[in-house]
Structure formats: structure tokens, C-alpha cells
Design a protein around this motif. Sequence first.
Motif, PDB file in Angstrom:
ATOM      1  N   VAL A 136       0.870  -1.174   0.000  1.00 53.15           N
ATOM      2  CA  VAL A 136       0.000   0.000   0.000  1.00 53.15           C
ATOM      3  C   VAL A 136       0.906   1.222   0.000  1.00 53.15           C
ATOM      4  O   VAL A 136       1.831   1.313   0.809  1.00 53.15           O
ATOM      5  N   ASP A 137       0.658   2.152  -0.910  1.00 51.72           N
ATOM      6  CA  ASP A 137       1.532   3.320  -0.996  1.00 51.72           C
ATOM      7  C   ASP A 137       0.777   4.478  -1.619  1.00 51.72           C
ATOM      8  O   ASP A 137      -0.392   4.347  -2.008  1.00 51.72           O
ATOM      9  N   SER A 138       1.467   5.599  -1.726  1.00 48.97           N
ATOM     10  CA  SER A 138       0.872   6.796  -2.318  1.00 48.97           C
ATOM     11  C   SER A 138       0.516   6.528  -3.774  1.00 48.97           C
ATOM     12  O   SER A 138       1.213   5.785  -4.466  1.00 48.97           O
ATOM     13  N   PRO A 139      -0.543   7.150  -4.274  1.00 55.30           N
ATOM     14  CA  PRO A 139      -0.932   6.943  -5.669  1.00 55.30           C
ATOM     15  C   PRO A 139      -0.329   7.981  -6.594  1.00 55.30           C
ATOM     16  O   PRO A 139       0.271   8.970  -6.154  1.00 55.30           O
ATOM     17  N   GLY A 140      -0.481   7.732  -7.876  1.00 49.44           N
ATOM     18  CA  GLY A 140      -0.158   8.723  -8.890  1.00 49.44           C
ATOM     19  C   GLY A 140       1.271   9.210  -8.873  1.00 49.44           C
ATOM     20  O   GLY A 140       2.219   8.450  -8.649  1.00 49.44           O
ATOM     21  N   VAL A 145      14.997   7.694 -12.107  1.00 48.09           N
ATOM     22  CA  VAL A 145      16.042   6.691 -12.277  1.00 48.09           C
ATOM     23  C   VAL A 145      17.061   7.157 -13.307  1.00 48.09           C
ATOM     24  O   VAL A 145      16.700   7.704 -14.348  1.00 48.09           O
ATOM     25  N   GLY A 146      18.335   6.928 -13.017  1.00 46.19           N
ATOM     26  CA  GLY A 146      19.391   7.194 -13.978  1.00 46.19           C
ATOM     27  C   GLY A 146      19.820   8.641 -14.024  1.00 46.19           C
ATOM     28  O   GLY A 146      19.249   9.524 -13.385  1.00 46.19           O
ATOM     29  N   ALA A 147      20.859   8.899 -14.842  1.00 45.05           N
ATOM     30  CA  ALA A 147      21.443  10.241 -14.937  1.00 45.05           C
ATOM     31  C   ALA A 147      20.442  11.256 -15.484  1.00 45.05           C
ATOM     32  O   ALA A 147      20.472  12.428 -15.133  1.00 45.05           O
ATOM     33  N   GLN A 148      19.535  10.792 -16.330  1.00 40.96           N
ATOM     34  CA  GLN A 148      18.545  11.688 -16.904  1.00 40.96           C
ATOM     35  C   GLN A 148      17.289  11.786 -16.045  1.00 40.96           C
ATOM     36  O   GLN A 148      16.340  12.485 -16.408  1.00 40.96           O
ATOM     37  N   ALA A 149      17.298  11.092 -14.915  1.00 44.67           N
ATOM     38  CA  ALA A 149      16.187  11.148 -13.950  1.00 44.67           C
ATOM     39  C   ALA A 149      14.851  10.825 -14.613  1.00 44.67           C
ATOM     40  O   ALA A 149      13.834  11.468 -14.357  1.00 44.67           O
ATOM     41  N   ARG A 150      14.864   9.819 -15.464  1.00 42.69           N
ATOM     42  CA  ARG A 150      13.611   9.398 -16.081  1.00 42.69           C
ATOM     43  C   ARG A 150      12.699   8.807 -15.018  1.00 42.69           C
ATOM     44  O   ARG A 150      13.133   8.016 -14.187  1.00 42.69           O
ATOM     45  N   LYS A 151      11.423   9.177 -15.026  1.00 40.98           N
ATOM     46  CA  LYS A 151      10.502   8.741 -13.979  1.00 40.98           C
ATOM     47  C   LYS A 151       9.745   7.481 -14.380  1.00 40.98           C
ATOM     48  O   LYS A 151       9.282   7.351 -15.504  1.00 40.98           O
ATOM     49  N   TYR A 152       9.657   6.582 -13.415  1.00 39.75           N
ATOM     50  CA  TYR A 152       8.922   5.331 -13.595  1.00 39.75           C
ATOM     51  C   TYR A 152       7.885   5.207 -12.485  1.00 39.75           C
ATOM     52  O   TYR A 152       8.179   5.505 -11.319  1.00 39.75           O
ATOM     53  N   PRO A 153       6.687   4.735 -12.800  1.00 41.34           N
ATOM     54  CA  PRO A 153       5.709   4.487 -11.741  1.00 41.34           C
ATOM     55  C   PRO A 153       6.214   3.390 -10.799  1.00 41.34           C
ATOM     56  O   PRO A 153       6.797   2.403 -11.250  1.00 41.34           O
ATOM     57  N   MET A 154       5.984   3.558  -9.521  1.00 39.69           N
ATOM     58  CA  MET A 154       6.414   2.562  -8.553  1.00 39.69           C
ATOM     59  C   MET A 154       5.823   1.195  -8.877  1.00 39.69           C
ATOM     60  O   MET A 154       6.485   0.168  -8.758  1.00 39.69           O
ATOM     61  N   ARG A 155       4.560   1.170  -9.289  1.00 35.06           N
ATOM     62  CA  ARG A 155       3.906  -0.118  -9.571  1.00 35.06           C
ATOM     63  C   ARG A 155       4.602  -0.837 -10.729  1.00 35.06           C
ATOM     64  O   ARG A 155       4.673  -2.069 -10.742  1.00 35.06           O
ATOM     65  N   TRP A 156       5.130  -0.067 -11.690  1.00 40.14           N
ATOM     66  CA  TRP A 156       5.828  -0.696 -12.816  1.00 40.14           C
ATOM     67  C   TRP A 156       7.140  -1.309 -12.343  1.00 40.14           C
ATOM     68  O   TRP A 156       7.492  -2.425 -12.717  1.00 40.14           O
ATOM     69  N   GLU A 162      -6.949  13.140   8.854  1.00 42.09           N
ATOM     70  CA  GLU A 162      -7.068  13.293   7.412  1.00 42.09           C
ATOM     71  C   GLU A 162      -7.681  12.063   6.756  1.00 42.09           C
ATOM     72  O   GLU A 162      -7.534  10.951   7.232  1.00 42.09           O
ATOM     73  N   ASP A 163      -8.409  12.307   5.663  1.00 41.59           N
ATOM     74  CA  ASP A 163      -8.723  11.223   4.739  1.00 41.59           C
ATOM     75  C   ASP A 163      -7.416  10.809   4.084  1.00 41.59           C
ATOM     76  O   ASP A 163      -6.427  11.535   4.139  1.00 41.59           O
ATOM     77  N   MET A 164      -7.409   9.671   3.403  1.00 43.75           N
ATOM     78  CA  MET A 164      -6.193   9.295   2.693  1.00 43.75           C
ATOM     79  C   MET A 164      -6.535   8.577   1.388  1.00 43.75           C
ATOM     80  O   MET A 164      -7.571   7.939   1.256  1.00 43.75           O
ATOM     81  N   ARG A 165      -5.631   8.718   0.451  1.00 47.70           N
ATOM     82  CA  ARG A 165      -5.762   8.098  -0.866  1.00 47.70           C
ATOM     83  C   ARG A 165      -4.538   7.217  -1.077  1.00 47.70           C
ATOM     84  O   ARG A 165      -3.424   7.590  -0.709  1.00 47.70           O
ATOM     85  N   TYR A 166      -4.733   6.045  -1.664  1.00 47.28           N
ATOM     86  CA  TYR A 166      -3.634   5.097  -1.750  1.00 47.28           C
ATOM     87  C   TYR A 166      -3.794   4.178  -2.957  1.00 47.28           C
ATOM     88  O   TYR A 166      -4.865   4.095  -3.569  1.00 47.28           O
ATOM     89  N   GLN A 167      -2.716   3.495  -3.304  1.00 48.34           N
ATOM     90  CA  GLN A 167      -2.772   2.399  -4.270  1.00 48.34           C
ATOM     91  C   GLN A 167      -2.455   1.109  -3.540  1.00 48.34           C
ATOM     92  O   GLN A 167      -1.782   1.117  -2.500  1.00 48.34           O
ATOM     93  N   VAL A 168      -2.937  -0.012  -4.063  1.00 48.05           N
ATOM     94  CA  VAL A 168      -2.740  -1.297  -3.394  1.00 48.05           C
ATOM     95  C   VAL A 168      -2.393  -2.361  -4.432  1.00 48.05           C
ATOM     96  O   VAL A 168      -2.925  -2.373  -5.543  1.00 48.05           O
ATOM     97  N   HIS A 169      -1.453  -3.252  -4.040  1.00 44.83           N
ATOM     98  CA  HIS A 169      -1.020  -4.357  -4.901  1.00 44.83           C
ATOM     99  C   HIS A 169      -0.865  -5.603  -4.024  1.00 44.83           C
ATOM    100  O   HIS A 169      -0.271  -5.533  -2.945  1.00 44.83           O
ATOM    101  N   LEU A 170      -1.383  -6.724  -4.506  1.00 47.21           N
ATOM    102  CA  LEU A 170      -1.363  -7.968  -3.730  1.00 47.21           C
ATOM    103  C   LEU A 170      -0.736  -9.085  -4.567  1.00 47.21           C
ATOM    104  O   LEU A 170      -1.165  -9.346  -5.690  1.00 47.21           O
ATOM    105  N   TYR A 171       0.297  -9.709  -3.989  1.00 48.55           N
ATOM    106  CA  TYR A 171       1.022 -10.785  -4.668  1.00 48.55           C
ATOM    107  C   TYR A 171       1.021 -12.023  -3.773  1.00 48.55           C
ATOM    108  O   TYR A 171       0.980 -11.927  -2.539  1.00 48.55           O
ATOM    109  N   VAL A 172       1.109 -13.197  -4.415  1.00 41.82           N
ATOM    110  CA  VAL A 172       1.247 -14.458  -3.685  1.00 41.82           C
ATOM    111  C   VAL A 172       2.436 -15.223  -4.255  1.00 41.82           C
ATOM    112  O   VAL A 172       2.577 -15.347  -5.487  1.00 41.82           O
ATOM    113  N   ARG A 173       3.274 -15.702  -3.376  1.00 39.05           N
ATOM    114  CA  ARG A 173       4.463 -16.466  -3.783  1.00 39.05           C
ATOM    115  C   ARG A 173       4.056 -17.832  -4.300  1.00 39.05           C
ATOM    116  O   ARG A 173       3.291 -18.549  -3.678  1.00 39.05           O
ATOM    117  N   LYS A 174       4.576 -18.177  -5.493  1.00 40.25           N
ATOM    118  CA  LYS A 174       4.242 -19.460  -6.106  1.00 40.25           C
ATOM    119  C   LYS A 174       4.945 -20.614  -5.390  1.00 40.25           C
ATOM    120  O   LYS A 174       5.982 -20.412  -4.752  1.00 40.25           O
TER     121      LYS A 174
END
Length: 396
Positions: free
Chosen positions: A325-329, A336-347, A384-396
Amino acid sequence: MPKLRGTQSAGSAKNSRLAAHKPPNLKGPKPQAIGGANNKTRAADGDKKPSSDQQKALAHNLQQDVLGVFSRALAPALTSPRLNEALQAVKQALFERDFAGAFGTVDDSKPVADKSSEEKKGKTVSFEIDNAIPPLDAYAARWSPTRALCYASVLASPVVQEQWNAVSSQEEDQQPEANKKSLRMVAIGGGAAEIVAFGTLLTRGEAGHDHTGELVLVDSGPWASVVDRLQTSMIEPSADGCRTALVEPAERFGVDFRQRDILKVDDAEMGKLIGGGDEAGGATTLVSLFFTLNELFTAGGLGAAATFLLRLTASAPSGTVLLVVDSPGSYAEMAVGAQARKYPMRWLLDKFLLQDAEAWTKVHEDEAIWFRLSPSLSYPIRLEDMRYQVHLYVRK
């Protein structure tokens, strides 16, 4: 007590002393009252009702009881005339992303007559610590209650419980009482919000009401005192007998706090931490990363965060549940990198967890969900209210 008010979320507060690593080569893509935002604003935010598998609606009385846990455990901070001063100091440190300065530099056991300052990267954050409120107490009193309620609603949701509490009721009934599985959770970056959220699951009528619970909290910040007081507030009834314990008997609620930098944990320690060994008793472990992974990527560096995720994968037994669970958007974009290219955390998360087809299965995700507080709840200060993103994984 005042009714609750909403404010904009203040960002994560993790005390991370993390080393920078060379990233791998990547390719890929003022306070306001709750309900104060008008419909157009909410529509622009992509507001939507969470489906029943994303959050469980906790009973109003239970939510109020949870807020009572914080009110009792952190009463000195909540009633102090210096609370606002302490909150402003913490907020300034967080704004400067000086997590060590915010939480790791004040020794509450040693009274100091003047000011204590932590300088980092040419910037100074000062705390008045003569009779001051410990920064973690201030933070927990202000920002942890809403997060605890949110986390509890996510942990109790059907989609999480289906994976975490996977033993069927028929199989569980066939086990001797002494061997019944417990709920086991390892909260990486966990503190005040996580212990109360986990304890909420063990209350009467909730997902873990007939289970024992084992919670392991791992964070580099000195959360031990706050955690101990919150646990006591959950397991002790009032002296006059008017209020029962939220979790009873107390033996059902086991908590182990470890002040460790998770990026410095080696393979052997990680294996014991995640696998649990004999102490786990065969229980499925849920590993939580609640508003922590963003900090691991940004403060620790991409290489260190990636190494942690790979080490976690290697240590996790089949069936282990990973809940992020983390901040959204844009709040969860990593440069990332010398050019500071941005990647979504979920990616980035999917890249490191799913690139091995034999590692994890992603069973659920949502990029933006609101958790809103009922205005009929009460608490000594505004929350405060809060807004979040959520990701759920299961180990195979």
C-alpha cells in the motif's frame, strides 16, 4: 471531542538510513472538512467507491474504539500545548525528506535544556526537546490513526483474507486447538498504524477473532515505546470495568519489534524473518509494505530496493502473501538514472517481482482508492482522509 476533519495526506515518514546503489538498466513506461470537496473536485480526482474486495467496512463502533486506543496511548502528546510545535518540526523534516532528522536523532531519555538540531545537506531541522513531545509520539498521534483504520479495512478485505487465511474452515476444525494456525504478519517499515491495524483483526467479530496473532514489526526508527503503549491500550480493559479490552485474552496478540534497516538484513536473517521457522507453526505469512516501498526506492536507491525485493523473493515460502500500500499517482514515481527518467512505482514493483515466472502471482491491484473518515467519529485533534494504491502478490 471535536469531530474529525480531513487534511491532505502528509506523505510517508520512514526513518531510512539507506545506501545508494547503481540502478540497473531499465526500459519501460490547508485542512478541510471531510466531505468538504465538491463533487467536481472529487470527479477530477478520479474518486470512486471502493468495491467490497478492496476494503472491508469496519463497524462505526469499532472505528471509534480504534481511535480510543490512540487517545489513551498517546494522551500526553494529544493534550500537550506543544503538539502543534512538534508536528510542524516533523512536517518540516519530512518536507526536506530528512527522515533521520525527523525521527532518529532525539534521545528522549536524556533531557536537554536547549535545542537539538540535525543538519543534513545544508538544511537544519530543529526540535525543542526540553519537556518536548517525542517526534514519533507526535507523528503517531496525528497521522497513524487514519492509516490504522485504512490498513485494517484492507487487511480484512475478502481479497486479502482469501489468500492470507487460506485454510478452509473444515480443515481448521479438524486441527487440534493447540495446532490451529495463527495470523502471522511481518510489517516492513511498520510502526504505530500497523500494530493497531493488526490488533483490530483480532477483535470480536473480525477476520481473526478466533485466531492467535503474531506480528513482527521491522523499522529503523525507534518505535518500541510507541508500539508497547499501543499494544497495552488494546489488551487492557479500563480499571473501572466500563471498557473491555479490544483484544482478549492478551496472549492472543504477540508483537515483536525489531529496530533494523531492512536493506542491511542479510539472506540468513531475511529467511528467518519471512519464513518464521518453527515459530511460524505453518502459518501463512503476510508481508506488508505500507507506505514504505516508495521510500526504499527514493531514499535507498533503485539498486538497494531491487536487491531487497529479490532477497525477499528468495526467502519467501510458497504461499507467502505480499501486500503493498503506498501513495498513488505522481507521488509514487521514481526518478532513475542520470537523466532522472521517472517510472511508476507499480511498474518497478512488477518488473522485479514478476520477471521470474516462477516467483510471484499478482492477484489484485488498484491504482487509486480513497479511505474516508466518517464525520461522526471523534478524536482530540483533526485527522485526514487518505488516498492510496494497493497491490497484492502471492508467492508461487
